[in-house]
Design a protein around this motif. Structure first.
Motif, PDB file in Angstrom:
ATOM      1  N   VAL A 257      29.443  12.443  16.396  1.00  0.00           N
ATOM      2  CA  VAL A 257      29.576  11.250  15.543  1.00  0.00           C
ATOM      3  C   VAL A 257      30.352  11.481  14.249  1.00  0.00           C
ATOM      4  CG1 VAL A 257      27.481  10.223  16.466  1.00  0.00           C
ATOM      5  CG2 VAL A 257      27.326  11.696  14.470  1.00  0.00           C
ATOM      6  N   ASN A 258      30.557  12.727  13.869  1.00  0.00           N
ATOM      7  CA  ASN A 258      31.295  13.011  12.643  1.00  0.00           C
ATOM      8  C   ASN A 258      32.777  13.211  12.975  1.00  0.00           C
ATOM      9  OD1 ASN A 258      31.871  13.707   9.933  1.00  0.00           O
ATOM     10  ND2 ASN A 258      31.539  15.882  10.367  1.00  0.00           N
ATOM     11  N   LYS A 259      33.521  12.152  12.928  1.00  0.00           N
ATOM     12  CA  LYS A 259      34.929  12.175  13.328  1.00  0.00           C
ATOM     13  C   LYS A 259      35.846  12.241  12.106  1.00  0.00           C
ATOM     14  CE  LYS A 259      33.784  11.626  17.654  1.00  0.00           C
ATOM     15  NZ  LYS A 259      33.922  12.743  18.618  1.00  0.00           N
ATOM     16  N   ALA A 260      36.852  13.100  12.190  1.00  0.00           N
ATOM     17  CA  ALA A 260      37.821  13.223  11.094  1.00  0.00           C
ATOM     18  C   ALA A 260      38.637  11.955  10.922  1.00  0.00           C
ATOM     19  CB  ALA A 260      38.745  14.415  11.345  1.00  0.00           C
ATOM     20  N   THR A 261      38.747  11.152  11.980  1.00  0.00           N
ATOM     21  CA  THR A 261      39.527   9.918  11.911  1.00  0.00           C
ATOM     22  C   THR A 261      38.765   8.780  11.230  1.00  0.00           C
ATOM     23  OG1 THR A 261      38.747   9.360  14.140  1.00  0.00           O
ATOM     24  CG2 THR A 261      40.883  10.472  13.954  1.00  0.00           C
ATOM     25  N   ASN A 262      37.452   8.932  11.060  1.00  0.00           N
ATOM     26  CA  ASN A 262      36.659   7.901  10.390  1.00  0.00           C
ATOM     27  C   ASN A 262      36.893   7.928   8.883  1.00  0.00           C
ATOM     28  OD1 ASN A 262      35.579   7.242  12.855  1.00  0.00           O
ATOM     29  ND2 ASN A 262      33.632   8.302  12.514  1.00  0.00           N
ATOM     30  N   SER A 263      36.634   6.818   8.247  1.00  0.00           N
ATOM     31  CA  SER A 263      36.728   6.755   6.791  1.00  0.00           C
ATOM     32  C   SER A 263      35.526   7.469   6.175  1.00  0.00           C
ATOM     33  CB  SER A 263      36.747   5.300   6.332  1.00  0.00           C
ATOM     34  OG  SER A 263      35.507   4.668   6.616  1.00  0.00           O
TER      35      SER A 263
ATOM     36  N   PHE B  70      29.684  13.355   5.818  1.00  0.00           N
ATOM     37  CA  PHE B  70      28.637  13.213   6.821  1.00  0.00           C
ATOM     38  C   PHE B  70      27.306  13.776   6.322  1.00  0.00           C
ATOM     39  CE2 PHE B  70      26.311  14.647  10.619  1.00  0.00           C
ATOM     40  CZ  PHE B  70      26.288  13.468  11.350  1.00  0.00           C
ATOM     41  N   GLY B  71      27.338  14.858   5.579  1.00  0.00           N
ATOM     42  CA  GLY B  71      26.111  15.487   5.095  1.00  0.00           C
ATOM     43  C   GLY B  71      25.643  14.988   3.742  1.00  0.00           C
ATOM     44  N   ALA B  72      26.337  13.990   3.182  1.00  0.00           N
ATOM     45  CA  ALA B  72      26.003  13.529   1.834  1.00  0.00           C
ATOM     46  C   ALA B  72      24.602  12.924   1.769  1.00  0.00           C
ATOM     47  CB  ALA B  72      27.039  12.515   1.357  1.00  0.00           C
ATOM     48  N   ALA B  73      24.206  12.164   2.798  1.00  0.00           N
ATOM     49  CA  ALA B  73      22.888  11.522   2.791  1.00  0.00           C
ATOM     50  C   ALA B  73      21.777  12.567   2.818  1.00  0.00           C
ATOM     51  CB  ALA B  73      22.767  10.577   3.988  1.00  0.00           C
ATOM     52  N   ALA B  74      21.890  13.549   3.713  1.00  0.00           N
ATOM     53  CA  ALA B  74      20.874  14.603   3.785  1.00  0.00           C
ATOM     54  C   ALA B  74      20.823  15.399   2.482  1.00  0.00           C
ATOM     55  CB  ALA B  74      21.174  15.538   4.957  1.00  0.00           C
ATOM     56  N   ASN B  75      21.978  15.679   1.909  1.00  0.00           N
ATOM     57  CA  ASN B  75      22.043  16.425   0.659  1.00  0.00           C
ATOM     58  C   ASN B  75      21.329  15.679  -0.465  1.00  0.00           C
ATOM     59  OD1 ASN B  75      23.360  18.501  -1.231  1.00  0.00           O
ATOM     60  ND2 ASN B  75      24.165  16.590  -2.027  1.00  0.00           N
TER      61      ASN B  75
END
Length: 328
Positions: free
Chosen positions: A53-59, A202-207
């Protein structure tokens, strides 16, 4: 005052404190004979989930939302299943102890650090790098002996705070499901660490969630560390660190330990080939050496011993207040 009295007289608090002490003793005993396992199924699951789900093409916004959804999709089913399963358990305290055992981190980190310190003293820098590499996210190939010493000290401090103090805090006051939830969030934070460019969004929420949840217990641990430098002008150390007390993150812990050991911590580190400039603490002090790893272990273990002592005192107080007085 009434609410505090209700908490102290709660039978759950007494049983939780006793279970916590027993599990800590068991893990400490097993830590003498067992080594830390650096790979686990949940870490593998987090990495595979991120691949999907963590795609480089996503914003950046899309990856932020994907990270938050990944947390919910992972945690909710696990917590619900554990909660429902508890209704089938006859010996509840044993079930709680089992959950706590797997939630608490490895207690023998100081033993691993002593091995690394011995290799550094013997000038076996390569072997020291091999020992510390599985314990760190940062790259170790280019670390000097000073860099290894600094990384060892920071790693033990943060792991002790997060995997032991914070997990124990949430178990004691909020129950085993809270401890399990925090540990799983912590593992997701480690797997999706924002210091790696791949997980920056992608890891900002967990952080952010982990930073909020660890704020109170890590501040309590920092105060206990501050007691360990009572002979080294505690008031001055408090004045230098109090500005970080209400900040999120680990700055208060790192700064307190750096002042206590009279060394410099923090600074530049390499992650996936990129140099990241982190906050530095006690800048005018000397760089840490191999012997400082041992000194740091003693200081951190002193803070952990004080935590255990506080839990023991809480156990005694809770038992005394909850036991009805006998009349003659």
């Amino acid at each position: 005052m009434n609410s505090l009295s209700n908490i102290l007289t709660s039978p759950y608090l007494y049983s939780s404190a006793v279970t916590l002490l027993l599990v800590i003793a068991l893990k400490a005993l097993l830590g003498l004979f067992m080594t830390q396992s650096h790979e686990n199924f949940f870490k593998f699951y987090c990495q595979r989930l991120a691949d999907k789900v963590n795609k480089a093409t996503n914003s950046p916004r899309q990856n932020n939302m994907s990270g938050l959804i990944a947390i919910l999709v992972t945690l909710v089913p696990i917590v619900v299943i554990l909660w429902l399963f508890e209704t089938l358990i006859e010996v509840v305290w044993l079930w709680h102890g089992l959950l706590l055992y797997f939630s608490l981190g490895y207690i023998g980190v100081s033993k691993s650090n002593k091995r690394i310190a011995k290799e550094l003293v013997a000038n076996n820098t390569y072997q020291a790098k091999q020992l510390i590499s599985p314990l760190l996210l940062r790259e170790t190939q280019q670390l000097s002996p000073l860099g290894i010493s600094k990384a060892c000290i920071e790693m033990q401090l943060l792991r002790s705070s997060q995997l032991l103090v914070c997990v124990g805090f949430y178990y004691l006051f909020f129950g085993p499901l809270a401890a399990v939830t925090f540990r799983l969030l912590l593992e997701m934070h480690y797997a999706w660490n924002i210091k790696s460019q791949r997980y920056q969004y992608f890891g900002a929420a967990a952080n952010h969630i982990v930073k909020i949840l660890q704020w109170l217990p890590s501040r309590l641990f920092a105060l206990l560390l501050l007691l360990g430098i009572v002979t080294q002008n505690t008031l001055l150390c408090w004045r230098l660190t109090r500005g970080k007390f209400f900040q999120l993150g680990n700055s208060l812990l790192l700064h307190t330990l750096a002042l206590g050991l009279e060394i410099k911590l923090g600074g530049v580190a390499m992650y996936n080939g990129q140099k990241l400039r982190k906050n530095s603490f006690n800048d005018h002090a000397r760089q840490p050496q191999a012997t400082d790893i041992i000194h740091a272990s003693k200081r951190i273990n002193y803070g952990l011993y004080l935590c255990v002592l506080l839990v023991m005192m809480l156990t005694i107080i809770s038992y005394a207040l909850s036991t009805p007085a006998t009349t003659i």
